[in-house]
Design a protein around this motif. Structure first.
Motif, PDB file in Angstrom:
ATOM      1  N   ASP A 164       6.573   4.904  -3.107  1.00 36.12           N
ATOM      2  CA  ASP A 164       7.917   5.477  -3.134  1.00 36.12           C
ATOM      3  C   ASP A 164       8.067   6.623  -4.122  1.00 36.12           C
ATOM      4  OD1 ASP A 164      10.114   4.859  -1.424  1.00 36.12           O
ATOM      5  OD2 ASP A 164      11.327   4.324  -3.155  1.00 36.12           O
ATOM      6  N   GLY A 165       6.988   7.375  -4.351  1.00 43.58           N
ATOM      7  CA  GLY A 165       7.083   8.520  -5.242  1.00 43.58           C
ATOM      8  C   GLY A 165       7.197   9.820  -4.472  1.00 43.58           C
ATOM      9  N   SER A 166       7.539  10.888  -5.169  1.00 42.76           N
ATOM     10  CA  SER A 166       7.403  12.229  -4.612  1.00 42.76           C
ATOM     11  C   SER A 166       6.102  12.811  -5.142  1.00 42.76           C
ATOM     12  CB  SER A 166       8.594  13.101  -5.013  1.00 42.76           C
ATOM     13  OG  SER A 166       9.781  12.640  -4.399  1.00 42.76           O
ATOM     14  N   ASP A 169      15.073   5.001   2.642  1.00 47.82           N
ATOM     15  CA  ASP A 169      15.875   6.026   1.987  1.00 47.82           C
ATOM     16  C   ASP A 169      15.003   7.172   1.482  1.00 47.82           C
ATOM     17  OD1 ASP A 169      18.806   6.388   1.121  1.00 47.82           O
ATOM     18  OD2 ASP A 169      17.657   6.991  -0.635  1.00 47.82           O
ATOM     19  N   HIS A 170      13.839   6.832   0.922  1.00 51.44           N
ATOM     20  CA  HIS A 170      12.962   7.895   0.437  1.00 51.44           C
ATOM     21  C   HIS A 170      12.364   8.676   1.596  1.00 51.44           C
ATOM     22  CE1 HIS A 170      10.861  10.171  -2.452  1.00 51.44           C
ATOM     23  NE2 HIS A 170       9.672   9.638  -2.277  1.00 51.44           N
ATOM     24  N   ALA A 171      12.163   8.004   2.723  1.00 54.97           N
ATOM     25  CA  ALA A 171      11.730   8.738   3.918  1.00 54.97           C
ATOM     26  C   ALA A 171      12.757   9.800   4.276  1.00 54.97           C
ATOM     27  CB  ALA A 171      11.536   7.770   5.088  1.00 54.97           C
ATOM     28  N   THR A 218       6.524   3.562   6.252  1.00 54.48           N
ATOM     29  CA  THR A 218       7.918   3.344   5.861  1.00 54.48           C
ATOM     30  C   THR A 218       8.287   1.890   6.142  1.00 54.48           C
ATOM     31  OG1 THR A 218       8.512   5.633   6.378  1.00 54.48           O
ATOM     32  CG2 THR A 218      10.309   4.037   6.229  1.00 54.48           C
ATOM     33  N   ILE A 219       8.826   1.215   5.149  1.00 57.75           N
ATOM     34  CA  ILE A 219       9.242  -0.181   5.317  1.00 57.75           C
ATOM     35  C   ILE A 219      10.676  -0.191   5.825  1.00 57.75           C
ATOM     36  CG2 ILE A 219       9.542  -2.421   4.214  1.00 57.75           C
ATOM     37  CD1 ILE A 219       7.496  -1.555   2.134  1.00 57.75           C
ATOM     38  N   ALA A 220      10.836  -0.606   7.067  1.00 59.49           N
ATOM     39  CA  ALA A 220      12.158  -0.611   7.684  1.00 59.49           C
ATOM     40  C   ALA A 220      13.039  -1.686   7.058  1.00 59.49           C
ATOM     41  CB  ALA A 220      12.031  -0.848   9.188  1.00 59.49           C
ATOM     42  N   GLY A 221      14.353  -1.458   7.133  1.00 59.71           N
ATOM     43  CA  GLY A 221      15.301  -2.406   6.568  1.00 59.71           C
ATOM     44  C   GLY A 221      15.526  -2.228   5.084  1.00 59.71           C
ATOM     45  N   THR A 222      15.089  -1.089   4.542  1.00 59.87           N
ATOM     46  CA  THR A 222      15.188  -0.862   3.094  1.00 59.87           C
ATOM     47  C   THR A 222      16.210   0.211   2.756  1.00 59.87           C
ATOM     48  OG1 THR A 222      13.270   0.604   3.324  1.00 59.87           O
ATOM     49  CG2 THR A 222      12.861  -1.625   2.534  1.00 59.87           C
ATOM     50  N   ASP A 279      16.865   0.440  -3.234  1.00 53.60           N
ATOM     51  CA  ASP A 279      15.634  -0.295  -2.960  1.00 53.60           C
ATOM     52  C   ASP A 279      14.389   0.401  -3.483  1.00 53.60           C
ATOM     53  OD1 ASP A 279      16.334  -2.813  -1.574  1.00 53.60           O
ATOM     54  OD2 ASP A 279      17.417  -1.439  -0.285  1.00 53.60           O
ATOM     55  N   HIS A 280      14.555   1.525  -4.114  1.00 53.89           N
ATOM     56  CA  HIS A 280      13.441   2.162  -4.824  1.00 53.89           C
ATOM     57  C   HIS A 280      12.887   1.221  -5.885  1.00 53.89           C
ATOM     58  CE1 HIS A 280      11.049   5.380  -6.567  1.00 53.89           C
ATOM     59  NE2 HIS A 280      11.616   5.195  -7.738  1.00 53.89           N
TER      60      HIS A 280
END
Length: 421
Positions: free
Chosen positions: A275-277, A299-301, A345-349, A358-359
């Motif tokens: 979950d980083g940039s 969200d990060h996606a 990508t983990i769906a539902g986050t 959720d980060h």
């Protein structure tokens, strides 16, 4: 590029053999107005490890005499790091269990009061980590692969034990680095405490921090591990670290460090960015040439795909923010073009009322909320969409599958299943 979208439901079904995860502790009642006098009634529980090994841990205080620390007040200071290692053991006979925050903790507790976490934060060390301090590394295998772990900006080496302990139980030696000046605070073995530095929120400066400090921290730790592998008999480490099999894993800013270290350090064979940039990469860096996994929340996606909008911080030019996000998007698209690059990508986050929360699911924070005071800024960061037990089960399975494939050479991992959507 292998683009993979993973849903919580799909993985729960795929891993019906399952990870057993203890439920988190309850908060002990309604929040009190005064965080300084609140007492925690129950003790939080970390997930049970699922591997064949019990887990030992030890801490090292290492000074890099070849580098000055550019962020200290004294120009003569060398770069100094606290490093915690989790590793497989056969048993903890005769050894005490390590506390959640390794001693000494005086500076951390003082900092906790400043953050409004108060007296109840000290009770965090009542948690049973089920890790044995300075126990002997298991002799069941001749050597064990090594995983370097980097925390997020403002986080700490000990806040990811739901991941680090789990990896150790499956036969990995996990070396978690406190990046001094960039973490919650570093307390060295002699009791000196260094809080997080005042950092310039500048795009190019952040690139410099990754390239000139974080990556060099990891390279220094690798050099130290060579010495440990040659001489450390106290923990049975001598000759047991397989330094031909090193991976880097990190969360948030630490994920960026892991990705960049994969490009710059030949000894690192694979990396995972949680979950980083991709701070530290440049337009010339291009795709990842070695195995790389980008595991992120929905969200990060949205951040990386240009869907999300961000408010402009006071005093900053909106165009600067837009340019930064566009640069991160370009770096992301380049990085995942590698032949062994996975975009997951983990769906539902994504919680519709609490975006970005959720980060912090990659940390132990979802299990520790009872130790935070009402005034703590960490309360606002607590995850809102995902059950912690489900999240740890999913992410640990993905991380283990990736490491098993590229460090252990195992077949029939999750990455052969090719879950595409």
């Amino acid at each position: 590029m292998k683009k993979t979208i993973v849903s919580t439901l799909a993985l729960a079904l795929l891993f019906s053999c399952g990870l057993s995860v203890n439920a988190q502790g309850e908060s002990g009642g309604p929040a009190q107005k005064s965080s300084l006098t609140k007492s925690v009634v129950s003790v939080a529980t970390l997930p049970k490890v699922t591997g064949a090994f019990q887990v030992g841990t030890t801490n090292f205080d290492w000074v890099d005499v070849s580098r000055k620390d550019s962020l200290t007040s004294d120009p003569k200071d060398n770069r100094e790091l606290m490093v915690q290692v989790w590793y497989p053991i056969d048993n903890g006979n005769g050894k005490a269990k390590e506390t959640y925050i390794p001693s000494p903790v005086n500076g951390i507790e003082s900092l906790a009061h400043q953050f409004g976490m108060g007296d109840q934060f000290a009770e965090i060390n009542k948690i049973d980590t089920d890790t044995y301090k300075d126990a002997a590394l298991s002799n069941q295998r001749n050597q064990y692969p090594v995983v370097l772990f980097s925390h997020g900006l403002g986080r700490a080496r000990w806040e990811y034990q739901s991941i680090t302990r789990e990896l150790a139980s499956h036969g990995y030696i996990v070396v978690s680095v406190d990046h001094t000046d960039f973490n919650l605070g570093t307390e060295f073995k002699d009791g000196r405490f260094v809080p997080i530095a005042h950092l310039v929120p500048d795009f190019t400066k952040m690139d410099e921090y990754i390239n000139q400090i974080w990556v060099k921290d990891l390279q220094f730790v690798i050099r130290q591990l060579v010495k440990v592998n040659q001489h450390d008999e106290a923990h049975n480490f001598k000759g047991k670290l397989d330094l031909s099999k090193i991976a880097a894993v990190g969360h948030s800013f630490g994920g960026a460090a892991a990705a960049r270290a994969l490009q710059l350090e030949p000894k690192i064979k694979a990396a995972i960015d949680l979950d980083g940039s991709l701070v530290g990469l440049t337009g010339k860096s291009g795709k990842m040439e070695k195995p790389f996994a980008f595991i992120k929340t929905e969200d990060h996606a949205g951040d990386l795909n240009g869907v999300n909008e961000y408010p402009t911080p006071p005093g900053m030019d909106p165009k600067v923010i837009q340019d930064q996000m566009e640069a991160y998007r370009i770096r992301y698209e380049q990085a995942i073009q590698g032949d062994d690059a996975y975009d997951i990508t983990i769906a539902g986050t994504r919680h519709k009322d609490h975006p970005h929360n959720d980060h912090m699911s990659f940390t132990d924070h979802p299990l520790l909320k009872q130790y935070y005071g009402d005034a703590s800024p960490f309360v606002a960061d607590l995850p809102g969409a995902v059950n912690p037990a489900d999240f740890y089960q999913i992410t640990n399975n993905i991380i283990l599958s990736f490491l098993d494939k590229y460090l252990m050479g195992k077949r029939n991992t999750l990455f052969e299943l090719r879950i595409d959507k």
